[in-house]
Write a protein that holds these residues in place. Sequence first.
Motif, PDB file in Angstrom:
ATOM      1  N   ARG A 353       0.784  -1.014  -0.064  1.00 13.24           N
ATOM      2  CA  ARG A 353      -0.100  -0.006  -0.062  1.00 13.24           C
ATOM      3  C   ARG A 353       0.875   1.156  -0.087  1.00 13.24           C
ATOM      4  O   ARG A 353       0.697   2.145  -0.687  1.00 13.24           O
ATOM      5  N   MET A 354       1.898   1.316   0.741  1.00 10.11           N
ATOM      6  CA  MET A 354       2.838   2.261   0.866  1.00 10.11           C
ATOM      7  C   MET A 354       3.566   2.557  -0.501  1.00 10.11           C
ATOM      8  O   MET A 354       3.697   3.709  -0.939  1.00 10.11           O
ATOM      9  N   GLY A 355       3.836   1.328  -1.163  1.00  7.79           N
ATOM     10  CA  GLY A 355       4.607   1.433  -2.432  1.00  7.79           C
ATOM     11  C   GLY A 355       3.726   1.910  -3.306  1.00  7.79           C
ATOM     12  O   GLY A 355       3.840   2.957  -4.451  1.00  7.79           O
ATOM     13  N   ASN A 356       2.353   1.890  -3.578  1.00  7.57           N
ATOM     14  CA  ASN A 356       1.365   2.035  -4.514  1.00  7.57           C
ATOM     15  C   ASN A 356       1.127   3.672  -4.120  1.00  7.57           C
ATOM     16  O   ASN A 356       0.840   4.383  -5.279  1.00  7.57           O
ATOM     17  N   ILE A 357       1.096   4.097  -3.052  1.00  9.56           N
ATOM     18  CA  ILE A 357       1.155   5.785  -2.555  1.00  9.56           C
ATOM     19  C   ILE A 357       2.139   6.279  -3.468  1.00  9.56           C
ATOM     20  O   ILE A 357       2.224   7.340  -4.213  1.00  9.56           O
ATOM     21  N   VAL A 358       3.441   5.760  -3.429  1.00 14.51           N
ATOM     22  CA  VAL A 358       4.507   6.259  -3.945  1.00 14.51           C
ATOM     23  C   VAL A 358       4.460   6.356  -5.391  1.00 14.51           C
ATOM     24  O   VAL A 358       4.803   7.011  -6.201  1.00 14.51           O
ATOM     25  N   ARG A 359       3.910   4.971  -6.000  1.00  8.13           N
ATOM     26  CA  ARG A 359       3.656   4.955  -7.164  1.00  8.13           C
ATOM     27  C   ARG A 359       3.198   6.260  -7.798  1.00  8.13           C
ATOM     28  O   ARG A 359       3.216   6.886  -9.159  1.00  8.13           O
ATOM     29  N   ALA A 360       1.653   6.525  -7.577  1.00 12.94           N
ATOM     30  CA  ALA A 360       0.743   7.538  -7.679  1.00 12.94           C
ATOM     31  C   ALA A 360       1.688   8.980  -7.632  1.00 12.94           C
ATOM     32  O   ALA A 360       1.401   9.779  -8.317  1.00 12.94           O
ATOM     33  N   THR A 361       2.677   9.252  -6.355  1.00 13.41           N
ATOM     34  CA  THR A 361       3.481  10.359  -6.362  1.00 13.41           C
ATOM     35  C   THR A 361       4.351  10.466  -7.556  1.00 13.41           C
ATOM     36  O   THR A 361       4.405  11.326  -8.185  1.00 13.41           O
ATOM     37  N   LEU A 362       4.935   9.182  -8.005  1.00 15.32           N
ATOM     38  CA  LEU A 362       5.770   9.340  -9.037  1.00 15.32           C
ATOM     39  C   LEU A 362       5.095   9.518 -10.370  1.00 15.32           C
ATOM     40  O   LEU A 362       5.732  10.352 -11.065  1.00 15.32           O
ATOM     41  N   LYS A 366       6.124  12.752 -13.097  1.00 12.89           N
ATOM     42  CA  LYS A 366       6.456  12.616 -14.311  1.00 12.89           C
ATOM     43  C   LYS A 366       5.753  13.878 -14.967  1.00 12.89           C
ATOM     44  O   LYS A 366       6.429  14.307 -15.873  1.00 12.89           O
ATOM     45  N   ARG A 367       4.317  14.226 -14.535  1.00 10.37           N
ATOM     46  CA  ARG A 367       3.723  15.353 -15.209  1.00 10.37           C
ATOM     47  C   ARG A 367       4.346  16.805 -14.709  1.00 10.37           C
ATOM     48  O   ARG A 367       4.437  17.618 -15.602  1.00 10.37           O
ATOM     49  N   VAL A 368       4.661  16.864 -13.458  1.00  9.61           N
ATOM     50  CA  VAL A 368       4.908  18.226 -12.804  1.00  9.61           C
ATOM     51  C   VAL A 368       6.036  18.828 -13.266  1.00  9.61           C
ATOM     52  O   VAL A 368       6.336  19.987 -13.264  1.00  9.61           O
ATOM     53  N   LEU A 378       2.163  20.679  -4.319  1.00 11.52           N
ATOM     54  CA  LEU A 378       1.879  20.790  -2.905  1.00 11.52           C
ATOM     55  C   LEU A 378       1.370  19.280  -2.773  1.00 11.52           C
ATOM     56  O   LEU A 378       1.649  18.648  -1.649  1.00 11.52           O
ATOM     57  N   ASP A 379       0.626  18.464  -3.666  1.00 11.30           N
ATOM     58  CA  ASP A 379       0.147  16.956  -3.410  1.00 11.30           C
ATOM     59  C   ASP A 379       1.201  16.257  -3.256  1.00 11.30           C
ATOM     60  O   ASP A 379       1.413  15.382  -2.600  1.00 11.30           O
ATOM     61  N   ILE A 380       2.327  16.526  -3.812  1.00 13.24           N
ATOM     62  CA  ILE A 380       3.476  15.608  -3.983  1.00 13.24           C
ATOM     63  C   ILE A 380       4.130  15.576  -2.374  1.00 13.24           C
ATOM     64  O   ILE A 380       4.819  14.717  -1.907  1.00 13.24           O
ATOM     65  N   LYS A 381       4.215  16.918  -2.010  1.00 18.19           N
ATOM     66  CA  LYS A 381       5.114  17.117  -0.854  1.00 18.19           C
ATOM     67  C   LYS A 381       3.980  16.656   0.332  1.00 18.19           C
ATOM     68  O   LYS A 381       4.697  16.048   1.185  1.00 18.19           O
ATOM     69  N   CYS A 431      11.011  11.711  -5.278  1.00 16.55           N
ATOM     70  CA  CYS A 431       9.627  12.438  -6.023  1.00 16.55           C
ATOM     71  C   CYS A 431       9.621  13.937  -5.387  1.00 16.55           C
ATOM     72  O   CYS A 431       9.518  14.965  -6.072  1.00 16.55           O
ATOM     73  N   GLU A 432       9.705  14.051  -4.048  1.00 16.60           N
ATOM     74  CA  GLU A 432       9.753  15.373  -3.670  1.00 16.60           C
ATOM     75  C   GLU A 432      10.703  16.538  -4.236  1.00 16.60           C
ATOM     76  O   GLU A 432      10.490  17.458  -4.379  1.00 16.60           O
TER      77      GLU A 432
END
Length: 546
Positions: A353-362, A366-368, A378-381, A431-432
């Motif tokens: 679950r933690m890994g999937n949160i980071v996947r979404a952050t990644l 990619k976009r930002v 702000l969401d990434i932070k 990612c941050e």
Amino acid sequence: MNYVSIIIPFVGGLGMFIYGMQIMAQGLENAAGSKMKTLLEALTKNKFFGVLLGAFITAVIQSSSATTVMVVGFVNAGIMNLTQAMGVIMGANIGTTVTGWLVSSVEWAKFLSPGNLAPIAIMLGVIVMLTGTRRSTKDVSSIIIGFGLLFVGITTMSSAVSPLQDSEGFRNIFVTLGHNPFLGIIAGAVVTAVIQSSSASVGILQSLAAAGLVPFNAAVYIIMGQNIGTCVTAIMSSIGAKKTAKTAAVMHLLFNIIGTVLFSIVAIVFFKVIYPNAGGGVITQTEISTVHTIFNIGTTVLLFPVSDLIIKLAKKLEKEDEREVDESKVLLDDRMLETPGIALQSTVSEVVRMGNIVRATLDKSKRVMFTKDYQEILDIKEEESTVDRLCSGITDYVIKISSLSINEKEHQHVASLLQIISDIERISDYCENISEFAETLQIRKAEFSETGTAEMREMIDVCTDSYIYAIEAFAENSKEKAMKVIEKESQADDLEIRLRAEHMKRLASNQCNTDAGIVYLDALVCLERISDHSRNIAEEVLTVAV
């Protein structure tokens, strides 16, 4: 009559009985750890598998109370829903009958008499413990020694109460319990609630039966009361838990109360109307085991088809609310530490679950880099802070598991999890960093060149794929996907060297903005590090057989 000479040996025998149960259960649990993880996965299939799992786990850890406490923990952690929990609770009631059959085996298998078997079992277990070197051998010795101590305890209790055969007052107590079903049920519930183990409570009843003190009807009502008393532990463990976990505890109580009411009616009709003389006869240990088993299996068979209604009733009584789970809260519960094998599997789910949160952050990262969207920055932070809290909480929990009695394979698994947790958290940090680079580009109004943008997208895609394969390899224990991570990481290394060299040429020929150029080089480093940590995760999958 000297009651002190009865009480002291009886209490000592009870202590030895419970200790023997725990030692035997610990050995069985260690030996069956990997199977428990496999069975936990079967929970996702249907309620019937849940019944089988509940029966198996309870037979291993010798306590339906402990199993139900773990169920409360699973529900509290969001790993198990109420339908699955209902199945395990029903199975736990069946599994708890195993101890009673072990104790009563002295009647239906004479060669297993405690006087003969207990000393031999303890001595054999000690020899195995002293001569064995492997962890599995130690587990076998624990099972044998615990088995022996359990028999010594039941023998001591039976011997202690044997003088009470001549006590008319003590006999009258049980006669009264037999004539008054309500008192019999209350007596069984209270004793079980106090010692918090229905298996031990049944053992006490069997030791009294061995002394010829318990009428048949009293034993039936006491046994049904014991099933209610065993709910107290789960209810206590749900204090402070989420509403859903409290609902699981209420489900357990409702299931046993409904079963007790139904079978009490049957018993009252049988003993009062159909066969009045049957209730006064003295019950044997084997008959106690038989009644206990019939009651628990019968309750499960009768209530299994309407278990969804019990769940609905429990929800109404508990006024359950389905609120959104705080992602930063670690969904692991100390109740699951009762069974390290399952606690490990639950931890794996939480790390995924933690890994999937980071996947979404990644994905946002990619976009930002190109959109420089302030909200996504702000969401990434915020997500990085969430991952930090998860990392800390999961790490603490894994350390707790490492301090338990676990086998060598599980110790390796613990070490692997700690490394993977650290790698995922570091990827979140990078990612941050990328979001901060995007913020720098926005503030300085700098842009990558067209060529630089294309190259950066290529690097991001390779490193992102590397991480996605890594998380999937870990979640699925897939060596094939782990090998793809290593391929991607090598590709990222080569790409980073080539892109850095080409970018330096552009900088030298003034084809690129200086501010954007510095960010470009820093971003390359971050992305390459992401692929490095992804490779670390993959290598853990390849080296540790989970």
